[in-house]
Enzyme design. Structure first.
Site, short mmCIF file in Angstrom:
data_model
loop_
_atom_site.label_atom_id
_atom_site.label_comp_id
_atom_site.label_asym_id
_atom_site.label_seq_id
_atom_site.Cartn_x
_atom_site.Cartn_y
_atom_site.Cartn_z
CG ASP A 1 -113.83 -13.67 -45.86
OD1 ASP A 1 -113.26 -14.30 -46.77
OD2 ASP A 1 -115.02 -13.32 -45.90
CG ASP B 1 -118.97 -17.27 -50.08
OD1 ASP B 1 -117.74 -17.41 -49.95
OD2 ASP B 1 -119.60 -16.31 -49.59
C1 GLA Z 1 -117.35 -14.10 -47.60
C2 GLA Z 1 -117.09 -15.44 -46.91
C3 GLA Z 1 -118.37 -15.89 -46.21
C4 GLA Z 1 -118.78 -14.84 -45.20
C5 GLA Z 1 -118.95 -13.49 -45.88
C6 GLA Z 1 -119.17 -12.37 -44.87
O1 GLA Z 1 -118.29 -14.21 -48.62
O2 GLA Z 1 -116.69 -16.39 -47.85
O3 GLA Z 1 -118.15 -17.12 -45.56
O4 GLA Z 1 -117.82 -14.76 -44.18
O5 GLA Z 1 -117.81 -13.16 -46.64
O6 GLA Z 1 -119.32 -11.13 -45.49
#
Ligand code: GLA
Length: 383
Positions: free
Chosen positions: A140, A199
């Site tokens: 990520d 997200d």
């Molecule tokens: C980002 C990702 C989420 C999750 C968080 C964890 O926001 O998009 O899916 O993995 O980080 O901190």
């Protein structure tokens, strides 16, 4: 004699469950084992939810001799023990890491840690994950260009791809830079799935907005390379039963990975039934691997079509407005009407209702709900 080709990783969209949406960083090994037990007992594993992904928040606050370690208070048995537990239940363990110097929880969730990003440690971390028996890596972005790395999106993920190739790890590589640099154009061949938006949230506008965006890039998905529309919010507070159905239907129409994001221990029977609905999962997992697209967009409804193997097509009619939408089936034509009598006809010879598995009938689709059917479409495509 030629050696047998190993099965393709992510030949159909990956399915599983991920800790993040329901628990954020409040995770420990008991929670993971409980989730594994429920994945089995609920029938989800047998429907294909096979990866159990530990998202951000598993890491000890710092590296030990240069190696990532799990938080010793919350994961006292260590990751290999957890891998064994999960495997005994017929599941595969996934884990979360980041290409820069920080994880997202360090930036956005006050997770106190230092030096747990994989920048400069790509090989060591991947080697560690491989030794532990990890089958799925969620990698990520988390502003990986900060703190002096100078990384670009593509370079960051290519570095880990290189480590994967060097080590010969055969797991699933899921990447995320929130769709910022059109990853659907460059990530096939680097990763098996890539996020396409920021997200998701458990709200209809978020769910529908993601599907609307993914519609434009549907053609980039295919076996081994999927647009990741983010975790399913089905079962999380914020979505109605109708919206849960539409959410799952749209993800299936778009051939999206199905990673459940709900609190499994609080799952009610209706949510369990929906998440294990055979027909909708069959659409998502169709071996042809072609994502569907929106073929009609009216004020109060949308029609989506996805070509399936065996000359069948999945059709979804989603009531996107605040009023119900009529669906009339006369044995050869499907007509969709809204209260203002816009009529959209589709020539289909037979219809199976995906939610019930029975022959479909005329019905009224409530606001934010989805009428989901499959039909034989030999010799023609729905345009
Ligand atoms: C980002 C990702 C989420 C999750 C968080 C964890 O926001 O998009 O899916 O993995 O980080 O901190």
């Amino acid at each position: 004699m030629t050696a047998a080709t190993p099965p393709m990783t992510a030949a159909t969209p990956p399915m599983g469950w991920c800790t993040w949406n329901a628990f954020r960083t409040r995770i420990d090994e008991e929670l993971i084992i409980e989730a594994a037990d429920i994945l089995v007992a609920s029938g989800m594993r047998d429907r294909g939810y096979r990866y159990l992904v530990i998202d951000d928040g598993w890491q000890a606050p710092r590296r030990i001799h240069g190696r990532l370690a799990p938080d010793p208070r919350r994961f006292p048995s260590g990751i290999p023990a957890l891998v064994r537990e999960v495997r005994e239940r017929g599941l595969s363990l996934g884990i979360y890491a980041c290409p820069g110097r920080q994880t997202c929880a360090m930036i956005y969730d006050d997770y106190t840690a230092e030096g747990i990003g994989s920048y400069g440690y790509e090989r060591a971390d991947l080697q560690q994950f491989a030794e532990w028996g990890i089958s799925y890596l969620k990698y990520d972005w988390c502003e990986a260009n900060r703190c002096g790395t100078g990384l670009s999106y593509r370079a960051a993920f290519t570095r880990m791809r290189q480590a994967i190739d060097d080590i010969g790890w055969d797991g699933l590589f899921s990447i995320s830079e929130y769709g910022r640099s059109n990853p659907w154009e460059w990530a096939p061949g680097i990763a098996h799935m890539w996020r396409v938006t920021p997200d998701i949230e458990p709200r209809w506008e978020s769910v529908h907005g993601i599907a609307t965006h993914a519609h434009l890039i549907a053609a980039h998905a295919g076996p081994g390379r999927w647009n990741d529309l983010d975790m399913l919010q089905v079962g999380n507070p914020g979505l109605s039963a109708a919206e849960n159905r539409s959410h799952l239907a749209l993800w299936a129409m778009l051939a999206a990975p199905l990673m459940a994001g709900n609190d499994l221990s609080a799952m009610d029977p209706a949510v369990r039934e929906l998440l294990t609905c055979e027909g909708v999962i069959a659409i998502d997992q169709d071996p042809l691997g072609r994502a569907g697209r929106r073929i009609v967009r009216e004020d109060r409804y949308e029609v989506w079509a996805r070509p399936l193997s065996g000359d069948r097509t999945a059709i979804a009619v989603t009531a996107t407005g605040d009023t119900p939408v009529g669906v009339h089936w006369d044995g050869g034509e499907l007509r969709i009407t809204d209260p203002h009598e816009t009529v959209f006809p589709l020539p289909v010879p037979d219809l199976t209702d995906v939610w019930t598995g029975a022959a479909a009938d005329s019905t009224e689709v409530s606001p934010h709900d989805t009428f989901l059917v499959t039909a034989t479409t030999t010799g023609f495509t729905l345009e």
